[in-house]
Design an enzyme around this catalytic site. Sequence first.
Site, mmCIF file in Angstrom:
data_model
loop_
_atom_site.group_PDB
_atom_site.id
_atom_site.type_symbol
_atom_site.label_atom_id
_atom_site.label_comp_id
_atom_site.label_asym_id
_atom_site.label_seq_id
_atom_site.Cartn_x
_atom_site.Cartn_y
_atom_site.Cartn_z
ATOM 1 N N LYS A 292 0.828 -1.210 0.000
ATOM 2 C CA LYS A 292 0.000 0.000 0.000
ATOM 3 C C LYS A 292 0.861 1.258 0.000
ATOM 4 O O LYS A 292 0.472 2.286 -0.558
ATOM 5 C CB LYS A 292 -0.925 -0.005 1.221
ATOM 6 C CG LYS A 292 -1.958 -1.138 1.198
ATOM 7 C CD LYS A 292 -2.735 -1.208 2.507
ATOM 8 C CE LYS A 292 -3.786 -2.316 2.474
ATOM 9 N NZ LYS A 292 -4.511 -2.433 3.761
ATOM 10 N N ILE A 293 1.999 1.189 0.657
ATOM 11 C CA ILE A 293 2.943 2.309 0.720
ATOM 12 C C ILE A 293 4.266 1.837 0.121
ATOM 13 O O ILE A 293 4.734 0.741 0.431
ATOM 14 C CB ILE A 293 3.172 2.770 2.186
ATOM 15 C CG1 ILE A 293 1.848 3.160 2.857
ATOM 16 C CG2 ILE A 293 4.185 3.916 2.236
ATOM 17 C CD1 ILE A 293 1.195 4.396 2.318
#
Length: 345
Positions: A292-293
Site C-alpha cells: 500500500k505504501i
Amino acid sequence: MHHNVFTDNPTVPIDVKDRSISELMDGMLKTGFQGRKLAESVQAWHNMLKEKNMTVLMGLSGAMVPAGMRRVISYMIRERMIDCLVSTGANLFHDSHEALGKKHYVGSHLANDEKLFEHGVDRIYDVFAVEEEFRTADNLIADFAEEIGEISCSSREFMYLLGKELVRRGASEDSIVVSAYRHNVPIFVPALSDSSIGIGLTIARRRGLKLEIDQIKDVDEITQIVEKSGKTGVVYVGGGVPKNFIQQTEVIASILGMDVGGHDYAIQYTSDSPHWGGLSGCTFDEAVSWGKIAAQAKKVQVFVDATIALPIVVHALHEKCRELTRDAPVFNWEGPEGLDIGYYE
C-alpha cells in the site's frame, strides 16, 4: 576524536522568540518525540506539494467538523493542498449543517447527559448540538434526494450534487462540500449510510424513492485516480474506513495488473497505537508489507490529537506555500475510460 555517524546531528533546544508558526516548525525539526514528528509532517507535506504530477488524497475520520476543523479542511481544498477527500459521512453532514447557518456549541464533558437528553441536546465530548436542528437537516437531505429522483450514482457524484444544492440554498463558501464543488475536488464517502446523510436517504427510501449509492463504483473511481496519477501522496486524519479506502487502491490496482508501486508520501495524525492491531494505529511500515505504501516513500506518523495538529500544520503550510504554484491534477469524469487526469500549474 573518533567519528561517530550517530552523533552527526545534535538536537537544538527551542528558543522563545517572535517568529511565525512555520519558523517554529522548522526549529522543531531539531527537537524530539512527537514535536519533531509534527515538524517532519509539515516538511513532508510541503515537499509533496512541490512535486510534479502529484495527486494528494486525504482521509478524514473522527468528529473533526463539530470540533471546529471545518474551515481548515475547506482551506486545504480551496488552496489545493489536497486533491481528493475521503471522509466519513458525519463530517460532511455536520459541514452541511453549519454551511446552512446552524451551529455546534461550546459545552462540557462533565455535563449531565440525562439533562441534556431532556433538553434535546446531543453531546460530542465537550461540544453540544441541538437534536431538532439535526432532524431538520435529515429531512432536508431526504427532500433533496427526492428532487434528484431515481438514479444510481457513486458517493462522489452524490456529494457533487449536494454541493450544487448547498450553493443554490446560499450556503457559506467556507463549507467543505461547497469548496469541493467549486474547485473540482472529488469527495468520496465509502460509508455514506453510516451517517445522518444515510438517515436522510433512508427517510426518502421509506417515502418510496429508489436512489442507489453505488459503493462499488466508488471503489472503481478512486482506484482510477490512483492508476492514472503520476505520483500519489496520502494524508490521514485518524484512520477507520477513509484510511483503508485510500490504502486499498494500491492493492486493487496491483490485482488488476497496474504497476503503481504504492503511495510515494504518507502522513498520518492519529491518537491510536499500533500494538492493539487496529488499522487506525498501524504503522506505515506495516502498510509496506501490503504494497500500500512504497518502501522508499517519505513516511511520517504523528501520534497526536488531530484537533491540535491540523490548525498548526495548516497554518505552517499557509505560510510556506504563499509563493508556491502547484502542478495540481485536473479530473475529467467524462473521459473515454471513465476518468482522464491532466495536470496544470
